[in-house]
Design a protein around this motif. Structure first.
Motif, PDB file in Angstrom:
ATOM      1  N   PRO A 170      24.203   3.093  15.894  1.00 33.12           N
ATOM      2  CA  PRO A 170      23.935   2.833  17.336  1.00 33.12           C
ATOM      3  C   PRO A 170      22.446   2.975  17.632  1.00 33.12           C
ATOM      4  O   PRO A 170      21.844   3.985  17.320  1.00 33.12           O
ATOM      5  N   THR A 171      21.876   1.944  18.236  1.00 22.92           N
ATOM      6  CA  THR A 171      20.428   1.948  18.514  1.00 22.92           C
ATOM      7  C   THR A 171      20.174   1.769  20.008  1.00 22.92           C
ATOM      8  O   THR A 171      20.631   0.793  20.603  1.00 22.92           O
ATOM      9  N   ILE A 172      19.470   2.753  20.602  1.00 23.98           N
ATOM     10  CA  ILE A 172      19.087   2.663  22.022  1.00 23.98           C
ATOM     11  C   ILE A 172      17.741   1.965  22.086  1.00 23.98           C
ATOM     12  O   ILE A 172      16.794   2.326  21.384  1.00 23.98           O
ATOM     13  N   THR A 173      17.651   0.948  22.930  1.00 29.00           N
ATOM     14  CA  THR A 173      16.433   0.123  22.966  1.00 29.00           C
ATOM     15  C   THR A 173      15.631   0.281  24.238  1.00 29.00           C
ATOM     16  O   THR A 173      14.507  -0.243  24.325  1.00 29.00           O
ATOM     17  N   SER A 174      16.136   0.975  25.217  1.00 27.51           N
ATOM     18  CA  SER A 174      15.342   1.138  26.450  1.00 27.51           C
ATOM     19  C   SER A 174      15.801   2.399  27.195  1.00 27.51           C
ATOM     20  O   SER A 174      16.970   2.784  27.107  1.00 27.51           O
ATOM     21  N   MET A 175      14.833   3.033  27.883  1.00 28.71           N
ATOM     22  CA  MET A 175      15.121   4.198  28.721  1.00 28.71           C
ATOM     23  C   MET A 175      14.086   4.233  29.851  1.00 28.71           C
ATOM     24  O   MET A 175      12.896   3.990  29.629  1.00 28.71           O
ATOM     25  N   THR A 176      14.563   4.506  31.058  1.00 24.53           N
ATOM     26  CA  THR A 176      13.686   4.480  32.236  1.00 24.53           C
ATOM     27  C   THR A 176      13.640   5.882  32.872  1.00 24.53           C
ATOM     28  O   THR A 176      14.669   6.425  33.243  1.00 24.53           O
ATOM     29  N   PRO A 177      12.402   6.505  32.969  1.00 21.53           N
ATOM     30  CA  PRO A 177      12.286   7.788  33.699  1.00 21.53           C
ATOM     31  C   PRO A 177      11.913   7.545  35.158  1.00 21.53           C
ATOM     32  O   PRO A 177      11.036   6.723  35.458  1.00 21.53           O
ATOM     33  N   THR A 178      12.570   8.246  36.043  1.00 21.19           N
ATOM     34  CA  THR A 178      12.245   8.182  37.482  1.00 21.19           C
ATOM     35  C   THR A 178      11.789   9.575  37.919  1.00 21.19           C
ATOM     36  O   THR A 178      12.560  10.533  37.871  1.00 21.19           O
ATOM     37  N   VAL A 179      10.495   9.680  38.340  1.00 22.47           N
ATOM     38  CA  VAL A 179       9.896  10.987  38.671  1.00 22.47           C
ATOM     39  C   VAL A 179       9.919  11.201  40.174  1.00 22.47           C
ATOM     40  O   VAL A 179       9.491  10.329  40.941  1.00 22.47           O
ATOM     41  N   THR A 180      10.442  12.336  40.593  1.00 24.49           N
ATOM     42  CA  THR A 180      10.357  12.784  41.994  1.00 24.49           C
ATOM     43  C   THR A 180       9.778  14.192  42.002  1.00 24.49           C
ATOM     44  O   THR A 180       9.756  14.881  40.979  1.00 24.49           O
ATOM     45  N   TYR A 181       9.329  14.609  43.178  1.00 25.58           N
ATOM     46  CA  TYR A 181       8.642  15.892  43.280  1.00 25.58           C
ATOM     47  C   TYR A 181       9.351  16.787  44.302  1.00 25.58           C
ATOM     48  O   TYR A 181       9.890  16.317  45.301  1.00 25.58           O
ATOM     49  N   TYR A 182       9.316  18.094  44.049  1.00 21.47           N
ATOM     50  CA  TYR A 182       9.937  19.054  44.942  1.00 21.47           C
ATOM     51  C   TYR A 182       9.218  20.380  44.756  1.00 21.47           C
ATOM     52  O   TYR A 182       8.302  20.497  43.936  1.00 21.47           O
ATOM     53  N   ALA A 183       9.596  21.374  45.534  1.00 18.54           N
ATOM     54  CA  ALA A 183       8.977  22.691  45.434  1.00 18.54           C
ATOM     55  C   ALA A 183      10.044  23.759  45.538  1.00 18.54           C
ATOM     56  O   ALA A 183      11.041  23.608  46.247  1.00 18.54           O
ATOM     57  N   SER A 184       9.810  24.883  44.842  1.00 21.41           N
ATOM     58  CA  SER A 184      10.733  26.008  44.916  1.00 21.41           C
ATOM     59  C   SER A 184      10.650  26.649  46.301  1.00 21.41           C
ATOM     60  O   SER A 184       9.560  27.033  46.731  1.00 21.41           O
ATOM     61  N   PRO A 185      11.767  26.777  47.002  1.00 23.26           N
ATOM     62  CA  PRO A 185      11.696  27.385  48.350  1.00 23.26           C
ATOM     63  C   PRO A 185      11.386  28.875  48.308  1.00 23.26           C
ATOM     64  O   PRO A 185      11.015  29.451  49.309  1.00 23.26           O
ATOM     65  N   VAL A 186      11.533  29.511  47.145  1.00 29.53           N
ATOM     66  CA  VAL A 186      11.288  30.956  47.044  1.00 29.53           C
ATOM     67  C   VAL A 186       9.861  31.236  46.630  1.00 29.53           C
ATOM     68  O   VAL A 186       9.117  31.947  47.304  1.00 29.53           O
ATOM     69  N   THR A 187       9.447  30.629  45.497  1.00 21.76           N
ATOM     70  CA  THR A 187       8.101  30.910  44.978  1.00 21.76           C
ATOM     71  C   THR A 187       7.037  29.980  45.531  1.00 21.76           C
ATOM     72  O   THR A 187       5.846  30.196  45.294  1.00 21.76           O
ATOM     73  N   LYS A 188       7.449  28.901  46.260  1.00 24.49           N
ATOM     74  CA  LYS A 188       6.497  27.905  46.803  1.00 24.49           C
ATOM     75  C   LYS A 188       5.747  27.188  45.692  1.00 24.49           C
ATOM     76  O   LYS A 188       4.649  26.673  45.901  1.00 24.49           O
ATOM     77  N   THR A 189       6.342  27.108  44.477  1.00 20.79           N
ATOM     78  CA  THR A 189       5.700  26.439  43.349  1.00 20.79           C
ATOM     79  C   THR A 189       6.140  24.979  43.300  1.00 20.79           C
ATOM     80  O   THR A 189       7.338  24.689  43.321  1.00 20.79           O
ATOM     81  N   PRO A 190       5.204  24.021  43.234  1.00 22.42           N
ATOM     82  CA  PRO A 190       5.581  22.610  43.151  1.00 22.42           C
ATOM     83  C   PRO A 190       6.011  22.249  41.718  1.00 22.42           C
ATOM     84  O   PRO A 190       5.421  22.695  40.748  1.00 22.42           O
TER      85      PRO A 190
END
Length: 1000
Positions: free
Chosen positions: A38-58
Motif C-alpha cells: 500500500p502506497t500513500i501518495t498525498s497528504m494535506t496539513p491544515t494549520v490553525t492556531y489557538y492558545a491555552s486558556p490557563v497558561t496563555k501560551t499560543p
C-alpha cells in the motif's frame, strides 16, 4: 457498500468453508509474490492556531488528511470498497490501519501511533515558529507496511495584533454599568480569523487599567460601580497568540443610584415629610408644600438642636402629638450617654436604689462617685486626687502635684510640683535624662555639682565636622529563586539562558525537573525531560547531574556504567527547554563518554561549546547541532588548577583575556588564563554569602553566583585589580547653598572586588547638628590615602559601584555662616570661656606649668636573671599642682589622664654587690599586660631604654620626653643579666613625671 472489516471477512470464510477448497484461499504467500504494497501518495496539513486558556501560551493545531492507497485485484483491476463482489477477490489483502508521527524542523519522527484506520489525524501544542513534519504509512491486514510519506507543515509565529476595537456603548442603573459592544473593529470590520477575546478595562482613571470582564464577540459586560462616580471604559482585543490591539476610544459614564429612577422619586415625593425648624413650615415654605400627614419637630429658638414640641398635619392644621413612654420607650433604653445636659429637669430621679437630688442649676452633687471607668468629654471639678493622704497625685486650681509619702519622717514630700500661677516646675529628687535640652535659664544651686570622669562639656561654636567617619559595608545585589507558589526554591544546580533567565535542576529518578526563573528570581515555567536514557542512577545516585545551558538547551550528565576497572561511562543529555524533548548524544566519533573512577565529571561551557573537567584535567569539545542530531569534536586538553570544580566556564570576562572561571564548594570564584593555566589571584571574586556554590557565570558584564539555598548574587560593583583593597572614606556636613564643613576622621576599610560599597552614617538626619545641615557629602578614593567627592544626599546612605580617581576634595575649613559662639562666664564677667577658643580670665588664680610628681620605691626588690621586672613606687616624695598619676589596681602601669607633653625620668639603683652583669632601665608605652616578670620584653612600644655597664651599680637612668593621650598607659621596667642571685638585687627606685604642657 461499507469497507469490510477483518471480522466480516472471517465470518464469510467460515460460512463458505464447505464450498471453498482451502488451497484456493491465499491472503499473501510467504514471499508476498501476490501482495500489493500500500502506497500513500498525498497528504494535506491544515494549520490553525489557538492558545491555552490557563497558561496563555499560543500553540498551533494541525489536521493531517491523506488519501487511502489504491489497491488492485489479481486481474489488475482497482478494488472498490463498494464492489459487492469484493470478497471474491481471493488475493485481497486490505489496508487495516495507518501509523502516524511528527517531528520538528525537518527531523524524522522517532515514534508512531495508530490512527485506528482513520485517514485523518489532529496534532496539537506545536510551538509557534517551528515547522512540523508529519509522516504516515499504511499497514495491511497481513502486517505488510507501506512506504512512509512525509509532508512539512509551516507553522508561523503570529506577531500581528487585531485592529483596535470599535467604541462601546455604556448604560447605567442602580450602581450597575453595562458595556455594550458590537464585536467589530474601529473600521466596522469583523474580527480576524485568529481572534480570541476582548478584555474590558474600567475604573475611575483615564485610561482605565482594571480588567472587569472578557467578551468573545458581540455582547454585554456588566459590573458594579459606586453611585455618583465617573467610570472610564476601554476595550482591548487579543488574538490566539495573545497579541494585544491598541485600546479602543475611552468612553465614560456617571454611575447612577437608585434615586435616579424617576418613578421612585415620584413615589418618595408623596411620602410624609418631617420638618425640623423653629418657624411654622406653612409660613416659610411655598403654599401647597406641606401636606396632610407631614410632621413638624419644632426646635428651640436659642438651642437649635433641642426639640420643644412635635406636631402632625391633620385636616390642614397642626395637631400636638405626644409619645407614650410605656408603649414606645423600652426599659433601660435611655442611658446617661444619650441624655444631653439640662435635658431632664426633675427634682428627683428614682431608679431602683439610686436617689440623687438635682439642684436648680442642673448640677449633680455627690460626696463620692465610685465607678470602674468614668468617661466624659469634659470633667469640671474643684479638685481631683488619687488619694486623700500619702503617695498620691492632685490636680486643682493651684497646679499639679505628685506626693511620695516618707515612711521615716511620716511626711508627704512633694516630688514634682507644676505651679499653675508661676508656670514653674519643682523637682525634689534626682532627674535622670539621656538628653536634656534647656532653651531658657539653667541654675545650679548645689555647691557639689559634679561632672563624672570621661564626661565633657562642649561649647558649641558653629558647624564642626562629623565626629566619626562613615560606616563602610561591602554589599551585593541578589535575587531569591522562587517556586510557582512563591516559596523559596533550592535547586541542585543553576545555570543561565542566553535571554537572561535562570534555569535550575531538581528532583531524582523520573521526577527530575528543569525550572526556568525570570531575571528577578520569580518562577517562569517548569520543564520535564522526556527521556532519561538507561541506568541514569549508576554511581552518583539517581537522576541527572550537573547543568549547563546553551541557548535554549539544558545539558546534563547521567552515569550509565563502568568497564569494571578504571573508567565510568556516562551520557550527556540535551533537553529542549521549550518542548522538554531530551536527546542522548555521545562523544567524538560516536564513542561513549568516559571518565576515571578516581575523579568526578564536571560540566561547563564557553557559551557555545562544552567543557568537561575530570579531576585535574579539563577537555574542550566543539558541539554542533542540526535539529536534534549532535556532532561532537575534541579540541584541546588543559591541566586544571582546581580539582573537581563544581562550576566552570570560559570567556574573556572582564579581564579582556581568554580565561577559565571556576568554583568549588564554598570557595571564592577563581580565575586562570587559558594560555598558561596559571591562576590569576588578582582576579579572584570574594564570596558574597556563605553556602555552597551551585552555579556561576558572567552575563552582560556582571558576574553571578548561585548558592545552595537558591539565592543568586550579582557582582557589579567596584572594579579592583586585586581581590581586596584598603581605602579611606570620610563625610562632611553639606548644604546646597552651598556650605560644607571640614571632613570627619577617616574610616579605613577593606573593600572587595566587584562589591558595591555602602557608605552610611548611622542615626544621622537632616538638621543635625544644625538646621543649616541638610545633607551629608561622602568622600572616598580609588587609591588608599586619597579621597574625592563621591556624592551627597539627605538619606545618610549612598551605594557606590566605582570610586573616583579625581575630582573635588574635602575643604580645609568650614564654609557655613559663622554664629556667635557659646560661652561659660563668671557672674561678674571676670572669667569667660568661649566656644571659638578664646579665654578671658582674671590676672590671678592660674595654675602654671609644668606640673611635677615624684614617686619612690624604698624597699629592695629581687630581680631574677635576665627577667624584665615591672616596678611601681610604693610612696610619693613630692608633687606640685593637684595631679598625680593613676596606677591600675594590682598592676605595674599608670595613666597620665591628659593629652599632654610629658617628661619621665626613671632611675633604678642596684645593690652594690651587683657588679657581674649589665643592667637596664626602660620605659614602655601601652604594654599588653599590667605586670611583667618574664624573660620576654613587654609587648608594648619601647619608648626609651638605658643600659649600664657591669662596673656601674649605683644607678641606671632612662629619660623619655613625648606626647601621651589621656588613655595611654606607661610601664617602668628594670633588668639585669647577672648570673649570681646575690648580685642582681634592686635597692630602690625613683620616678619623676613632669607634665610640660597640655595639648589640644
Amino acid at each position: 457498500m461499507r469497507t469490510p472489516t477483518l471480522t466480516d471477512i472471517i465470518k464469510d470464510l467460515r460460512e463458505t468453508s464447505e464450498a471453498l477448497d482451502a488451497t484456493d484461499v491465499d491472503f499473501g504467500d510467504e514471499e508476498n509474490a501476490n501482495v500489493e504494497v500500500p502506497t500513500i501518495t498525498s497528504m494535506t496539513p491544515t494549520v490553525t492556531y489557538y492558545a491555552s486558556p490557563v497558561t496563555k501560551t499560543p500553540y498551533a493545531r494541525i489536521q493531517w488528511t491523506w488519501v487511502a492507497p489504491v489497491m488492485h485485484d489479481e486481474d489488475g483491476n482497482v478494488i472498490s470498497p463498494t464492489d459487492p463482489d469484493i470478497l471474491d477477490d481471493v488475493t485481497f489483502d486490505p489496508v487495516v490501519d495507518y501509523m502516524f508521527g511528527t517531528a520538528l524542523n525537518g527531523a524524522t519522527p522517532t515514534t508512531f501511533a495508530s490512527t485506528k484506520g482513520s485517514t485523518s489525524v489532529i496534532t496539537q501544542e506545536h510551538p509557534l515558529g517551528s515547522n512540523v513534519t508529519g509522516t504516515v504509512y499504511a499497514v495491511l491486514k497481513s502486517g505488510i507496511k507501506g512506504p512512509a510519506y512525509s509532508v512539512e507543515a509551516t507553522v508561523s509565529k503570529d506577531t500581528t495584533a487585531p485592529n483596535r476595537p470599535s467604541t462601546p456603548t455604556l448604560t447605567s442603573s442602580a450602581s450597575i454599568i453595562s458595556v455594550i459592544w458590537d464585536g467589530l473593529d474601529y473600521l466596522g470590520n469583523a474580527q480576524p480569523s485568529d481572534y480570541n477575546n476582548t478584555v474590558v478595562y474600567a475604573d475611575a482613571s483615564n485610561p482605565p487599567t482594571t480588567p472587569v470582564g472578557i467578551l468573545t464577540g458581540r455582547g454585554v459586560c456588566a459590573f458594579h460601580a459606586t453611585a455618583g462616580s465617573t467610570i472610564y471604559v476601554q476595550l482591548v482585543s487579543q488574538d490566539m497568540s495573545y497579541n494585544q490591539s491598541v485600546g479602543s476610544t475611552v468612553v465614560s459614564i456617571v454611575s447612577q443610584s437608585v434615586l435616579d429612577d424617576t418613578g421612585l422619586a415620584d413615589a418618595l415625593a408623596n411620602k410624609a415629610v418631617i420638618y425640623t425648624q423653629t418657624a411654622d413650615p406653612t409660613t416659610t415654605l411655598p403654599v401647597g408644600t406641606v401636606k396632610n400627614g407631614d410632621w413638624w419637630f419644632k426646635t428651640n429658638a436659642t438651642v437649635t438642636s433641642q426639640i420643644d414640641m412635635i406636631y402632625k398635619r391633620v385636616s390642614g392644621a397642626w395637631v400636638t402629638d405626644t409619645i407614650n413612654a410605656a408603649d414606645v420607650i423600652a426599659a433601660q433604653s435611655i442611658v446617661s450617654n444619650n441624655i444631653a445636659a439640662n435635658a431632664i429637669t426633675a427634682n428627683k430621679i428614682l431608679a431602683g436604689e439610686l436617689a440623687a437630688r438635682l439642684a436648680t442649676t442642673g448640677e449633680l452633687h455627690a460626696d463620692i462617685i465610685n465607678g470602674g471607668i468614668i468617661n466624659a468629654a469634659i470633667t469640671i471639678s474643684a479638685a481631683l486626687q488619687t488619694a486623700a493622704v500619702g503617695t498620691r497625685c492632685t490636680l486643682d486650681y493651684s497646679g499639679f502635684k505628685m506626693y511620695v509619702h516618707n515612711t521615716v519622717t511620716g511626711n508627704d514630700d512633694i516630688v514634682i510640683n507644676f505651679d499653675a500661677v508661676t508656670g514653674l516646675a519643682s523637682f525634689f529628687g534626682n532627674v535622670v535624662s539621656n538628653n536634656l535640652i534647656a532653651n531658657g535659664v539653667v541654675t545650679l544651686n548645689s555647691p557639689t555639682n559634679i561632672m563624672n570622669p570621661n564626661t565633657a562639656l562642649i561649647l558649641y561654636s558653629g558647624i564642626q565636622p562629623p565626629s566619626s567617619g562613615p560606616i563602610v559595608t561591602n554589599k551585593w545585589d541578589s535575587v531569591q529563586l522562587k517556586n510557582s507558589d512563591g516559596s523559596n526554591a533550592s535547586p541542585t544546580f543553576v545555570s543561565r539562558m542566553s535571554d537572561g533567565k535562570f534555569v535550575g535542576m531538581s528532583g531524582i529518578f523520573q521526577t527530575v525537573r528543569y525550572t526556568v526563573y525570570n531575571a528577578n528570581g520569580t518562577w517562569n515555567r517548569t520543564i520535564t525531560p522526556s527521556n532519561f536514557g538507561p541506568n541514569r542512577d549508576y554511581g552518583f545516585g539517581p537522576g541527572l547531574h550537573l547543568l549547563v545551558v546553551i541557548a535554549d538547551y539544558a545539558y546534563s550528565i547521567g552515569v550509565s556504567g563502568d568497564d569494571g576497572t578504571t573508567n565510568y561511562y556516562f551520557d550527556i543529555l540535551a533537553t529542549n527547554l521549550t518542548t522538554g524533548a531530551t536527546v542522548v548524544f555521545y562523544g567524538p566519533g560516536g564513542t561513549k563518554w568516559k571518565f576515571p573512577m578516581s575523579a568526578s565529571p564536571r560540566l561547563g561551557t564557553d557559551g557555545s561549546n562544552l567543557i568537561l573537567s575530570f579531576g585535574t584535567t579539563i577537555r574542550m569539545y566543539s558541539v554542533s547541532r542540526t535539529g536534534e542530531t549532535y556532532t561532537v569534536t575534541y579540541t584541546a586538553t588543559k591541566s586544571n588548577i582546581m580539582s573537581n570544580p563544581d562550576a566552570i566556564m570560559r570567556g574573556t570576562l572582564d579581564t579582556g583575556t581568554d580565561s577559565f572561571l571556576m568554583s568549588s564548594g564554598s570557595s571564592n570564584m577563581r580565575m586562570c588564563l587559558y594560555s598558561t593555566m596559571v591562576e590569576n589571584t588578582n582576579g579572584a571574586i570574594p564570596q558574597a554569602a556563605s553556602g555552597t556554590n551551585i552555579g556561576l557565570g558572567y552575563y552582560s558584564s556582571v558576574y553571578w553566583c548561585a548558592k545552595s539555598g537558591g539565592a543568586v548574587y550579582f557582582y557589579n560593583g567596584v572594579s579592583l585589580s586585586t581581590p581586596t583593597a584598603t581605602r579611606d572614606f570620610g563625610i562632611t556636613y553639606y548644604n546646597t547653598a552651598p556650605y560644607e564643613s571640614k571632613m570627619s576622621p577617616r574610616t579605613t576599610a577593606t573593600i572587595k572586588r566587584l562589591a558595591k560599597i555602602n557608605l552610611s552614617a548611622s542615626g544621622w538626619s537632616p538638621g543635625v547638628p544644625d538646621a543649616n545641615v541638610t545633607q551629608l557629602r561622602y568622600y572616598g578614593g580609588a587609591v588608599a590615602g586619597t579621597v574625592y567627592a563621591q556624592g551627597n544626599n539627605a538619606s545618610g546612605q549612598i551605594v557606590l559601584t566605582s570610586l573616583a580617581t579625581s575630582g573635588g576634595t574635602p575643604p580645609t575649613s568650614s564654609s557655613f555662616p559663622e554664629s556667635a559662639p557659646a560661652v561659660i562666664r563668671n557672674s561678674d564677667s571676670s572669667l569667660i570661656i568661649s566656644g571659638d577658643g578664646t579665654v578671658k580670665v582674671p590676672p590671678t588664680k592660674l595654675r602654671g606649668f609644668p606640673i611635677k610628681w615624684t614617686g619612690y620605691l624604698a624597699s629592695s626588690v629581687s630581680c631574677s636573671t635576665n627577667v624584665y621586672r615591672s616596678l611601681k613606687p610604693s610612696s610619693r616624695i613630692n608633687y606640685t599642682g593637684e595631679w598625680e598619676p593613676t596606677w591600675a589596681s594590682g598592676e605595674d602601669r599608670f595613666t597620665i589622664g591628659y593629652h599632654c607633653w610629658v617628661r619621665i625620668v626613671w632611675k633604678v639603683h642596684f645593690d652594690n654587690t651587683s657588679t657581674a652583669g649589665n643592667r637596664l632601665a626602660a620605659i614602655y608605652k601601652n604594654p599588653a599586660s599590667g605586670t611583667n616578670t618574664s624573660s620576654s620584653e613587654p609587648a608594648g612600644r619601647l619608648v626609651w631604654a638605658k643600659s649600664a655597664p657591669s662596673s656601674d651599680y649605683t644607678a641606671c637612668l632612662a629619660i623619655w620626653e613625648g606626647e601621651v593621650q589621656a588613655t595611654d598607659t606607661i610601664m617602668l621596667v628594670a633588668r639585669t643579666s647577672s648570673t649570681t642571685n646575690a648580685q642582681h638585687g634592686i635597692s630602690h627606685t625613683t620616678v619623676s613625671i613632669t607634665i610640660e604642657r597640655m595639648l589640644d
